[in-house]
Each structure stands twice: as structure tokens, then as C-alpha cells.
Write an enzyme that holds these catalytic residues in place. Sequence first.
Site, short mmCIF file in Angstrom:
data_model
loop_
_atom_site.label_atom_id
_atom_site.label_comp_id
_atom_site.label_asym_id
_atom_site.label_seq_id
_atom_site.Cartn_x
_atom_site.Cartn_y
_atom_site.Cartn_z
N ARG A 82 0.84 -1.19 0.00
CA ARG A 82 0.00 0.00 0.00
C ARG A 82 0.88 1.24 0.00
O ARG A 82 1.74 1.41 0.87
CB ARG A 82 -0.89 0.00 1.24
CG ARG A 82 -1.63 1.28 1.41
CD ARG A 82 -2.25 1.39 2.79
NE ARG A 82 -2.43 2.81 3.06
CZ ARG A 82 -2.45 3.34 4.27
NH1 ARG A 82 -2.31 2.60 5.34
NH2 ARG A 82 -2.61 4.62 4.41
N HIS A 126 -2.87 10.81 1.18
CA HIS A 126 -2.28 10.58 2.50
C HIS A 126 -1.68 11.91 2.97
O HIS A 126 -0.48 12.04 3.17
CB HIS A 126 -1.24 9.46 2.45
CG HIS A 126 -0.95 8.82 3.78
ND1 HIS A 126 -1.06 7.46 4.00
CD2 HIS A 126 -0.55 9.35 4.96
CE1 HIS A 126 -0.74 7.19 5.26
NE2 HIS A 126 -0.41 8.32 5.86
N GLU A 171 -7.11 7.97 6.76
CA GLU A 171 -7.44 8.58 8.06
C GLU A 171 -8.01 9.99 7.95
O GLU A 171 -7.42 10.94 8.48
CB GLU A 171 -6.20 8.58 8.97
CG GLU A 171 -5.68 7.18 9.25
CD GLU A 171 -4.61 7.13 10.34
OE1 GLU A 171 -4.11 8.20 10.75
OE2 GLU A 171 -4.27 6.02 10.77
N ASN A 293 -6.94 1.23 10.38
CA ASN A 293 -5.62 1.50 10.96
C ASN A 293 -5.78 1.52 12.48
O ASN A 293 -6.67 2.19 13.00
CB ASN A 293 -5.08 2.87 10.54
CG ASN A 293 -4.73 2.94 9.06
OD1 ASN A 293 -4.80 1.95 8.34
ND2 ASN A 293 -4.33 4.13 8.61
N TYR A 295 -3.49 1.54 16.29
CA TYR A 295 -2.23 1.52 17.06
C TYR A 295 -2.48 1.27 18.54
O TYR A 295 -1.88 0.40 19.13
CB TYR A 295 -1.46 2.83 16.86
CG TYR A 295 -0.90 2.92 15.46
CD1 TYR A 295 0.33 2.37 15.14
CD2 TYR A 295 -1.64 3.49 14.43
CE1 TYR A 295 0.83 2.40 13.84
CE2 TYR A 295 -1.16 3.52 13.13
CZ TYR A 295 0.08 2.98 12.84
OH TYR A 295 0.57 2.99 11.56
N GLU A 352 -2.88 -0.51 8.57
CA GLU A 352 -1.74 -0.02 9.36
C GLU A 352 -1.83 -0.60 10.76
O GLU A 352 -2.90 -0.58 11.38
CB GLU A 352 -1.74 1.51 9.51
CG GLU A 352 -1.26 2.26 8.32
CD GLU A 352 -1.17 3.77 8.58
OE1 GLU A 352 -0.91 4.18 9.72
OE2 GLU A 352 -1.38 4.51 7.62
C1 FCB Z 1 -0.89 6.95 11.06
C2 FCB Z 1 -0.55 7.54 9.72
C3 FCB Z 1 0.78 7.09 9.17
C4 FCB Z 1 1.85 7.01 10.25
C5 FCB Z 1 1.34 6.22 11.43
C6 FCB Z 1 2.36 6.05 12.53
O1 FCB Z 1 -1.81 7.77 11.71
O2 FCB Z 1 -1.55 7.20 8.77
O3 FCB Z 1 1.13 7.98 8.14
O4 FCB Z 1 2.25 8.27 10.59
O5 FCB Z 1 0.18 6.82 11.94
#
Ligand code: FCB
Length: 446
Positions: A82, A126, A171, A293, A295, A352
Site C-alpha cells: 500500500r 495521505h 485517516e 488502521n 495503534y 496499518e
Molecule cells: C498513522 C498515519 C501514518 C503514520 C502512522 C504512525 O496515523 O496514517 O502515516 O504516521 O500513523
Amino acid sequence: MPASDLPSIAKLRPDFIWGVSTSSFQIEGATREDGRGPSIWDVYGQKGEIRNNDTGDVACDHYHRYREDIALMKLLGVQAYRFSVAWPRVLPQGRGPVNELGLAFYDRLIDELLAASIEPWLCLYHWDLPQALEDLGGWMNREAVTWFVDYATLIATRFGDRVTRFATFNEPSIFCLFERSLGKQDRAASESNLHRTMHHVNLAHGGAVDVIRENVPGASIGCIHSFQPCWPASADEADAAAAARLGTYWNWAFPDPQCRGEYPALIRSAVEPYIQPGDMARIHRPVDWIGLNHYSPVYINAQTNSMLGFAFAEKPAGVPLTPIGWPINPDAFRDTLLSVHERYGLPIYVLENGYGSYDKPDETGAVIDPERIAFLRSYIEAMNSAAADGADIRGYFVWSLLDNFEWESGYSIRFGLTYVDYASLRRNPKASFHWYKDLIKAARQG
Ligand code: FCB
């Protein structure tokens, strides 16, 4: 590598796709080459707004080293890659004259990926908006919908003979909520600009879905959303309300109208002034999947004098953190996958997930990152467990192939499976690269 080091993935589909993700501004560099126009992130860099005064001028020099980077992907064994197209590279003014040299770069990239049997997943946006469009109001200007749909048409017609996987935005909630210029205005102005911007981005998504569908036979289209649970930092009611409010903006304000045809109840009246007749149907176009995405969860306090009435809180004592201070909580990933599955009923691609740290080569030159491996292992197991409970998950892409330009943090934070020595631009696969390679190999052998 002992098999026990690999996560359990027995519940994932046999046709599950393993990949890696990057984005144009974070890796390409060559910002003044071959006719590329400036983006808003070039301008932030020139203003010195990035940590250590870093800029994207060179980044990973992927513009010149893409062949080497695709060779790394081939070594890794990923089935998909991607990336994003830099809008100002192909339309230096954002609209109007097309930059053939910019398009030719993506031709080379796509052809090289296909030659390596790696499926290109192309994201249109992006965050690197052409500065020329920002000067006209950027996403706050309703004309931005037309600019974006014209740009999407150019990309779909040019690359649709070789690319079928398209994402409209990466995002949207993050760049709308946290875009620097919005944050700097007073609260009332920020809020109305935010709602206007959100609605225009949603309209741009719907318009782009239509032109890609029209121009690319067999296209598989989605939008990539940031889904991070927003949790109150205390038992206080005001904190709970602030967390729920932010969570609605962050997680649902884009996928709800795009996939269900309505804004979440909590924000509907705020967006209402910007909605024209027919808009909701224009936003709610059929998509093939949802990009997810994830984290970590975020902890929230009420803060009355801030935009939307929230502030990021200290993480509660005892919460495990990555070196950059992001909570580690694979259960939250599992719950997120299940709630997105229940809410939208669409196939999910995790586009992500990754671990940010301050990696350094050891005295032998190797970059050994067992913490990243442990993180990825536990998150992939959590995904397997969500799949076992019925979430329709079709793929997983690590952020990121390479260490790269991490927005306001510049090059100080590293998310790559590959270490980049920014002085020499040498690529150095980390231990986690080899671990992911072994995982993909084992997964593909079934
Ligand atoms: C996300 C973004 C990506 C990168 C990661 C750590 O929010 O989409 O570009 O910065 O975080």
C-alpha cells in the site's frame, strides 16, 4: 526461528493478504524534482514546524530508490504494497496542467511491483494536499470536492489498467481533527471549519468512489480509517462525556456517512449547516471493504476551553507503553476489529499497525528489535482471535516497510521493519523484518 515465536493465525482465511504500507510524503523525497509542486507538508517544513527542523526534501529517497525498496518487499514475501500518490507530483497546482513526469514515476513503481508479483494498493490521499489548493481554502472550500474527483479520475484512467485496489483517503478523521491550521484558530472558528471540512472530505470520498468505479473494471474500493478507542482517563462523568465525544469524531464521523448514510447522532446537528440536498446519497456509495488502521487506545480528559472540549490525558500508571509512549493493548485491537465488523458488516483490511521506537544499530551494525516483534506477535494473535469470533478480516499490512518521516516528529521516531540510515540512505532490515518474513512464509505454506 522456533515456530513458537510466530503467532497463531489458524483462524485467518486461506486467501489472507500480508502486506506493508507507506505514504508518498513520508518516503519519496525529491520534492522539487521533475515538476512536482509544493504540498502543505513542504510548507510546514519550511516554517520549521517539524521536530529538529526536519523536512521531507530527501526522506527515504524512495523516488530514486524504489527498485531497491521493491526488492526488499520481495525478500519479505509480501503479497501487497500500500502506497499513496502525491497529488502535487501529478498535478503541481492541484488541478489544471498534468505533470507527465510525475505520472511516469508511478508507472515505473506499479510496473516494478507487478513484475515482482506484489499487488499495488493505491491510496489517493495521505495528507500531502497541494499548497496551491490550500491557498484557495483547502478542504474548507466546497470546490475541493471537484478538485479531488478530477484528480481521482486522472489516477483511475491512468493506472486502472494495472491497479484495481484503490483507497480514497487515509485517516480522514486525523487530518480533519488535527490539521495544524484548524487547531490554531479560536475554538468557534475551529469547530465550524472542522464540520465544514469533514463534510467536504466525505463528499470527495463518494465522488471518487464513483469515478473509480466508472473507469476501472473490477475495481475494489475502500477508505482507510483510524480506529482508536477513546477512553476516559478517570471515573469522572465529564471525562467520560469528553471521551465519548472525541471517540465519535475520531472513529465514526467518516465511516458512518460513507457506509451507513448518516452522521452519528452526536454530531449531526453540527454538520447540518453544510449539508446540501442530495449530499448524503453522494457520500453513501457502495464500497468493497473498510480499511482499518489501529495503534492503541487513547486516554481523554475533559477540557472546556479546547476544541471539542477534550485533552489528551496522562496514561494511567501501569499501562504498558511503547518507547514513544503509545499504550500497548492487543485486546483493544481485538475489540476494535469486532466493533467495526458489527457496525459496518464489510470485509476489513488492517492497513496499518506497527510499533514506534528509537531503534539504533548495535556495535555489529544489526538492528535487533525484540519489542517490535513481541508487539506484532501479540497484535496478530489478537486479530486471529477477532477472526475466530466472526470478524471478516481479509488482510494485514504493517506500518511500515521503512523508517520514515513521521509527520511533526520528523525522523526522530522509527516505525520501519527496515532501518534507514538517513546519512547514507542505506536500508538495513531489522530483526522484525526477518520475523515478518518467516511469518508470511509459514502462513503461505499453510
Ligand atoms: C498513522 C498515519 C501514518 C503514520 C502512522 C504512525 O496515523 O496514517 O502515516 O504516521 O500513523
